[in-house]
Motif scaffolding. Structure first.
Motif, PDB file in Angstrom:
ATOM      1  N   UNK A 366     -35.365  40.342  -9.628  1.00 13.69           N
ATOM      2  CA  UNK A 366     -35.515  41.778  -9.880  1.00 13.69           C
ATOM      3  C   UNK A 366     -36.728  42.043 -10.760  1.00 13.69           C
ATOM      4  N   UNK A 367     -36.995  41.153 -11.707  1.00 15.65           N
ATOM      5  CA  UNK A 367     -38.173  41.297 -12.547  1.00 15.65           C
ATOM      6  C   UNK A 367     -39.451  41.217 -11.744  1.00 15.65           C
ATOM      7  N   UNK A 368     -39.508  40.277 -10.782  1.00 15.86           N
ATOM      8  CA  UNK A 368     -40.697  40.154  -9.928  1.00 15.86           C
ATOM      9  C   UNK A 368     -40.901  41.412  -9.088  1.00 15.86           C
ATOM     10  N   UNK A 369     -39.798  41.982  -8.576  1.00 16.95           N
ATOM     11  CA  UNK A 369     -39.905  43.223  -7.812  1.00 16.95           C
ATOM     12  C   UNK A 369     -40.438  44.344  -8.694  1.00 16.95           C
ATOM     13  N   UNK A 370     -39.933  44.416  -9.932  1.00 12.96           N
ATOM     14  CA  UNK A 370     -40.416  45.433 -10.867  1.00 12.96           C
ATOM     15  C   UNK A 370     -41.893  45.229 -11.168  1.00 12.96           C
ATOM     16  N   UNK A 371     -42.308  43.972 -11.360  1.00  8.53           N
ATOM     17  CA  UNK A 371     -43.719  43.686 -11.584  1.00  8.53           C
ATOM     18  C   UNK A 371     -44.579  44.106 -10.405  1.00  8.53           C
ATOM     19  N   UNK A 372     -44.088  43.844  -9.182  1.00 11.91           N
ATOM     20  CA  UNK A 372     -44.824  44.269  -7.997  1.00 11.91           C
ATOM     21  C   UNK A 372     -44.924  45.776  -7.897  1.00 11.91           C
ATOM     22  N   UNK A 373     -43.851  46.474  -8.273  1.00 12.46           N
ATOM     23  CA  UNK A 373     -43.882  47.939  -8.246  1.00 12.46           C
ATOM     24  C   UNK A 373     -44.843  48.498  -9.295  1.00 12.46           C
ATOM     25  N   UNK A 374     -44.930  47.826 -10.435  1.00 15.19           N
ATOM     26  CA  UNK A 374     -45.898  48.254 -11.451  1.00 15.19           C
ATOM     27  C   UNK A 374     -47.310  48.181 -10.887  1.00 15.19           C
ATOM     28  N   UNK A 375     -47.621  47.067 -10.201  1.00 19.19           N
ATOM     29  CA  UNK A 375     -48.940  46.936  -9.584  1.00 19.19           C
ATOM     30  C   UNK A 375     -49.155  48.016  -8.525  1.00 19.19           C
ATOM     31  N   UNK A 376     -48.099  48.288  -7.731  1.00 20.35           N
ATOM     32  CA  UNK A 376     -48.216  49.298  -6.696  1.00 20.35           C
ATOM     33  C   UNK A 376     -48.420  50.688  -7.267  1.00 20.35           C
ATOM     34  N   UNK A 377     -47.669  51.018  -8.335  1.00 12.94           N
ATOM     35  CA  UNK A 377     -47.820  52.335  -8.968  1.00 12.94           C
ATOM     36  C   UNK A 377     -49.196  52.472  -9.604  1.00 12.94           C
ATOM     37  N   UNK A 378     -49.694  51.396 -10.218  1.00 11.00           N
ATOM     38  CA  UNK A 378     -51.040  51.433 -10.788  1.00 11.00           C
ATOM     39  C   UNK A 378     -52.077  51.705  -9.700  1.00 11.00           C
ATOM     40  N   UNK A 379     -51.988  50.982  -8.588  1.00  8.02           N
ATOM     41  CA  UNK A 379     -52.931  51.203  -7.484  1.00  8.02           C
ATOM     42  C   UNK A 379     -52.854  52.629  -6.968  1.00  8.02           C
ATOM     43  N   UNK A 380     -51.611  53.074  -6.711  1.00  5.39           N
ATOM     44  CA  UNK A 380     -51.415  54.394  -6.132  1.00  5.39           C
ATOM     45  C   UNK A 380     -51.798  55.504  -7.103  1.00  5.39           C
TER      46      UNK A 380
END
Length: 418
Positions: A366-380
């Motif tokens: 779940x932490x890795x998914x959250x980390x990936x979403x952080x990267x996605x939100x930053x990009x977006x």
């Protein structure tokens, strides 16, 4: 007649003498573990920040849908990458494996008219064989994973070029494209949500079930810790945590239901998160992964078959890279020679931002998914505010460095207080 406890009674387990709550009881004051919860707090801060900067566009129904669809293949890779990193290894080849497996799926379905279900099965097998190839050199030949997968990054990018003859191959069958870009149908129709308009009832029910399963899993986990006399957070804090999670999940589901309903790839991702969370936390193999990464020598002396665990970890990474390759090819509608470029960096960043330790032995799916979403939100988010590409790279690099620095600092702090 009640008898007041003596000092000896209070000090039987040492907790009273140390000023700690009795074993098995919750502390009454508010407690927070920054190492475990810091990532979620940081994610919330980033979302709020970009919501303000974009005048609410970040959380618009269509944009949330875009974030999920566009970052789905990175999140799939992050699931496999976090397990590899927990075991103390790294995989630099996943971007090239994404490209190669996507090319295989495209060539089979387009050039050779292989039925798409069979083509996807063959693609997954190819991904597993690639993982087995790399796992053999790491586990049984003793070459460091960094070197093996660095070579794999070059080798399989070359294989991708050869499979596609250095040109795009498409269009991929609609069924595969639907998996990557499609949405569930409104099977139960829409219901009114007042000022929010209408939303798909089936999507809302899925969200309610997801919240229920989350609450049940957390309650069972808390009950298990109490059963073994471990200190847990106060009940009110536990309830507040579940309530916040429920609000977040239902907000996202409502927004998706208002847009185009649930993306099929989100359901695939949710299934993978559930399966791999259970694998990591409740299976023998999962405990062995943590043991290998936490203390290799102790794991070996305890009878863990370290070579076998390492080998199957890379096989698993290859299969998940194939899943990501299928999703990415479906999203593009074709096999592309440049597919998966820098995907390995995003997956590794997601794992470390999500709480993985540099030395291994620590991390959660779940932490890795959250980390990936952080990267996605930053990009977006930075795209919505019109930031330049170099600014985006600077911010992402800074976030990754800060996450790793926090991990190192927290470990040193914990060691100093012992």
């Amino acid at each position: 007649m009640s008898v007041a406890p003596t000092n000896a009674d209070l000090a039987l387990d040492g907790s009273a003498a140390a000023g700690l709550p009795p074993v098995g009881q919750s502390p009454r004051r508010f407690t927070i573990n920054l190492r475990q919860s810091g990532i979620y707090i940081a994610f919330a801060v980033i979302v709020v920040l970009f919501t303000i900067l974009t005048d609410g566009d970040l959380l618009a129904p269509q944009n949330i849908s875009n974030i999920v669809v566009q970052n789905s293949y990175i999140l799939i890779l992050a699931i496999g990458m976090i397990l590899v990193i927990i075991a103390g290894h790294i995989d630099l080849s996943v971007g090239s494996v994404v490209a190669t497996t996507g090319a295989v799926a495209a060539v089979l379905t387009v050039n050779h008219d292989v039925p798409w279900p069979l083509a996807l099965l063959i693609t997954l097998i190819v991904g597993g064989l690639i993982g087995a190839w790399q796992g053999f050199w790491v586990a049984y030949f003793g070459i460091p994973a960094f070197i093996v997968t660095l070579a794999g990054m070059l080798l399989f990018r070359a294989v991708n070029y050869m499979v596609l003859d250095n040109q795009r191959v498409g269009p991929i069958p609609n069924e595969v494209q639907t998996l990557a870009n499609g949405f569930t149908e409104g099977y139960l129709g829409n219901i009114g949500l007042g000022a929010l308009g209408g939303a798909d009832l089936l999507s809302l029910l899925v969200g309610v079930v997801a919240v229920g399963l989350l609450a049940l899993a957390q309650w069972r986990s808390r009950s298990g810790r109490l059963k073994y006399g471990q200190v847990v957070e106060p009940l009110w804090q536990f309830a507040a945590k579940i309530a916040v999670a429920a609000v977040v999940v239902m907000f996202i589901v409502v927004q998706l239901a208002r847009s185009k309903n649930l993306p099929w790839v989100l359901l695939l991702l949710a299934g993978l998160v559930l399966v791999y969370s259970v694998l990591a936390n409740r299976s023998v193999f999962g405990r062995q992964i943590y043991a290998v990464g936490g203390n290799l020598q102790a794991a070996t002396l305890s009878g863990v078959k370290v070579k076998s665990v390492t080998f199957w970890l890379f096989v698993n990474m290859g299969v998940l890279a194939a899943v990501a390759g299928i999703v990415f090819a479906g999203r593009l509608g074709q096999g592309n020679p440049t597919a998966g470029t820098n995907a390995e960096l995003d997956a590794i960043a997601a794992a470390f931002i999500g709480g993985a330790a540099v030395q291994g032995g620590v991390g959660k799916v779940v932490g890795a998914i959250t980390g990936g979403l952080i990267m996605g939100v930053l990009n977006n988010g930075m795209s919505l505010i019109g930031a330049q590409s170099e600014t985006v790279m600077l911010v992402k690099g800074g976030v990754l460095l800060a996450a790793v620095a926090f991990d190192v600092w927290s470990k040193r702090r914990a060691g100093a207080t012992r």
